[in-house]
Enzyme design. Structure first.
Site, PDB file in Angstrom:
ATOM      1  CB  SER A   1      32.718  66.729  30.130  1.00  0.00           C
ATOM      2  OG  SER A   1      33.940  66.746  29.403  1.00  0.00           O
ATOM      3  CE  LYS A   2      28.154  60.339  29.297  1.00  0.00           C
ATOM      4  NZ  LYS A   2      27.148  59.662  28.451  1.00  0.00           N
ATOM      5  NE  ARG A   3      35.740  68.471  26.544  1.00  0.00           N
ATOM      6  CZ  ARG A   3      36.844  69.134  26.861  1.00  0.00           C
ATOM      7  NH1 ARG A   3      38.036  68.592  26.636  1.00  0.00           N
ATOM      8  NH2 ARG A   3      36.770  70.343  27.403  1.00  0.00           N
ATOM      9  CG  HIS A   4      37.514  66.530  30.950  1.00  0.00           C
ATOM     10  ND1 HIS A   4      36.421  67.368  30.951  1.00  0.00           N
ATOM     11  CD2 HIS A   4      38.529  67.234  30.387  1.00  0.00           C
ATOM     12  CE1 HIS A   4      36.767  68.540  30.427  1.00  0.00           C
ATOM     13  NE2 HIS A   4      38.036  68.473  30.068  1.00  0.00           N
ATOM     14  N   GLY A   5      36.706  61.976  31.307  1.00  0.00           N
ATOM     15  CA  GLY A   5      36.713  60.746  32.094  1.00  0.00           C
ATOM     16  C   GLY A   5      35.556  60.625  33.054  1.00  0.00           C
TER      17      GLY A   5
END
Length: 477
Positions: free
Chosen positions: A248-252
């Site tokens: 996800s966006k929080r992971h990259g």
């Protein structure tokens, strides 16, 4: 059972085929890299195909972002094709499939299809199309209904995919419904267009994410119906976050251009993306020339790769250290302008060049390097941070007055000469080095952190260093 026979010794032609409905994200970038490396390793060709047949969702901005992202990553292509320019060819193949009995017209209304799905769901059956018009006489067609064209998929046995990453994968043909080739308005679907384009462009190897594995089984019947050679398939596992969850966006899961703006180098991104699912022994730092020489499908792992910013930063820091200083300065200038509003003069650029050998040893990104470089470009009198102000009390300023005189009398301004001079000053003053170095750093940079103090003095130069110290002396009561 249908098998795939593909000669891996054929000079490969690979492709990256993104849909321009959004930005080029990290998963797509890795797919592009693997296809590019495979083609370059074997002396083959790498094609970029923009699959823009979905007119409603495709945008010019997304097309530009894909091209810009590929260019920034350094993944050059041998040919660029826009799928929307080939619609007539897709329709032509659909007509051939109709003529040969491998496709048929379906006149089901949206309401009938919806009811079909609800009934199948209630009965615990697959909810795909049930073949209502598969063997019906077209003379039964209702008036005023524009039909779709569906592929007549095999009903018995299974389809074998000899995948060069996943191994042999069998998909029961009972799971394959008669999917649409041409919509009721005559426009082709992805499933038809991708097969036609891959055949016409001579694609020999399709390397893509394993979320397309079932698509391979659905596409094979088109190749077989047309009597075309089936390319080799290689489906790589998807990228997960560092915690093993879906990326996800929080992971990259960001657009490639976001990594560029965060200060990552294309060399660093290529190296890191390569190691997301591919390995060569214990090697972590793999320059592009070695990547091309070593890349193969046998070393692509089946397990999902995990995106890790710490590892990305480690790899990128290596490439920052390896970049020649003059080249690094050019890369740094846009970040100084955009993030700090600073445009170095020729003299200030020389200061940066003097400091870069030390500064780049402590930076993971160009953004971080620009922050560490900012002190070289500040205008006098410097703004002083609260933390630095604590180092500039009355005693510290008295010490700096004496040090200023000592430095002013120095005829040599090299890091080595400055170190000898300041260490001698520390000894004769009866102070500890930190009692001299910390106030001096605060006066020279306005902050509490910087490269080694001798490198700071050398980078700023004699006149600027003495002037910055003198500014602080003027603040004594």
């Amino acid at each position: 059972m249908h098998g795939i026979s593909t000669d891996l010794m054929t000079t490969p032609v690979t492709r990256f085929a993104p849909s321009p409905t959004g930005m080029l994200h990290i998963g797509g970038a890795r797919t592009a890299l693997f296809n590019w490396l495979y083609a370059r390793h074997h002396g083959g060709r790498f094609l970029l195909r923009i699959e823009d047949t979905d007119r409603e969702r495709s945008t010019e901005d997304a097309k530009a972002a894909i091209l810009n992202g590929m260019t920034w990553l350094g993944l050059d292509w041998d040919d660029l094709v826009y799928q929307s320019e080939r619609i007539e060819r897709h329709k032509e193949v659909a007509q051939k499939l109709l003529d040969s009995g491998h496709a048929y017209y379906c006149y089901c209304s949206p309401e009938e299809l919806s009811q079909m799905r609800e009934t199948a769901k209630a009965e615990g059956r697959p909810t795909g199309y049930d073949g209502t018009w598969r063997d019906r006489d077209p003379s039964e067609a209702p008036d005023g209904v524009d039909p779709v064209v569906r592929l007549k998929t095999p009903r018995d046995g299974d389809t074998l995919i000899k995948d060069h990453i996943q191994g042999d994968v069998r998909i029961p043909n009972s799971q394959l419904d008669d999917y649409i080739l041409l919509r009721s308005d005559g426009t082709p679907t992805y499933m038809l267009s991708v097969v036609v384009d891959d055949h016409d462009m001579g694609i020999t190897h399709i390397i893509r994410g394993d979320d397309h594995l079932t698509n391979a089984a659905r596409q094979i019947p088109i190749y077989q119906a047309m009597g075309w050679d089936i390319p080799a398939f290689a489906h790589q596992s998807l990228i997960h976050g560092s915690d093993g969850a879906k990326l996800s966006k929080r992971h990259g899961a960001l657009a490639v251009e976001a990594y560029r703006d965060m200060g990552y180098l294309p060399e660093g991104m290529r190296n890191y993306l390569l190691r997301l699912g591919w390995s060569h022994g214990d090697d972590e730092i793999i320059p592009t020339d070695k990547a091309i020489a070593w890349f193969n499908l046998d070393s692509v792992g089946r397990a999902p790769a995990r995106f890790d910013f710490d590892k990305l930063n480690f790899v990128n820091a290596h490439y920052i250290k390896e970049t020649p200083d003059t080249e690094l300065l050019e890369l740094l200038l846009p970040f100084l302008a955009q993030n700090h509003g600073l445009t170095p003069t020729e003299g200030e650029s020389e200061r940066i060049l003097k400091a870069l050998p030390e500064l780049k040893l402590h930076a993971k990104t160009l953004v971080e390097l620009s922050e560490n470089t900012e002190f070289l470009l500040l205008k006098r009198p410097l703004p002083i941070t609260d933390k630095a102000k604590k180092q500039l009390g009355d005693e510290a300023r008295s010490m700096l007055a004496n040090l200023h005189q000592t430095l002013e009398e120095s005829g040599v301004w090299t890091p080595e000469a400055l170190e000898s001079l300041i260490r001698a000053f520390v000894d004769t003053s009866g102070l500890k080095f930190g009692q001299v170095g910390q106030p001096l750093r605060a006066a020279l940079t306005g902050g509490a952190k910087s490269p080694g103090i001798f490198d700071v003095l050398h980078a700023l130069g004699r006149d600027e260093s003495l002037a910055r110290i003198k500014d602080q002396l003027a603040k004594r009561p």
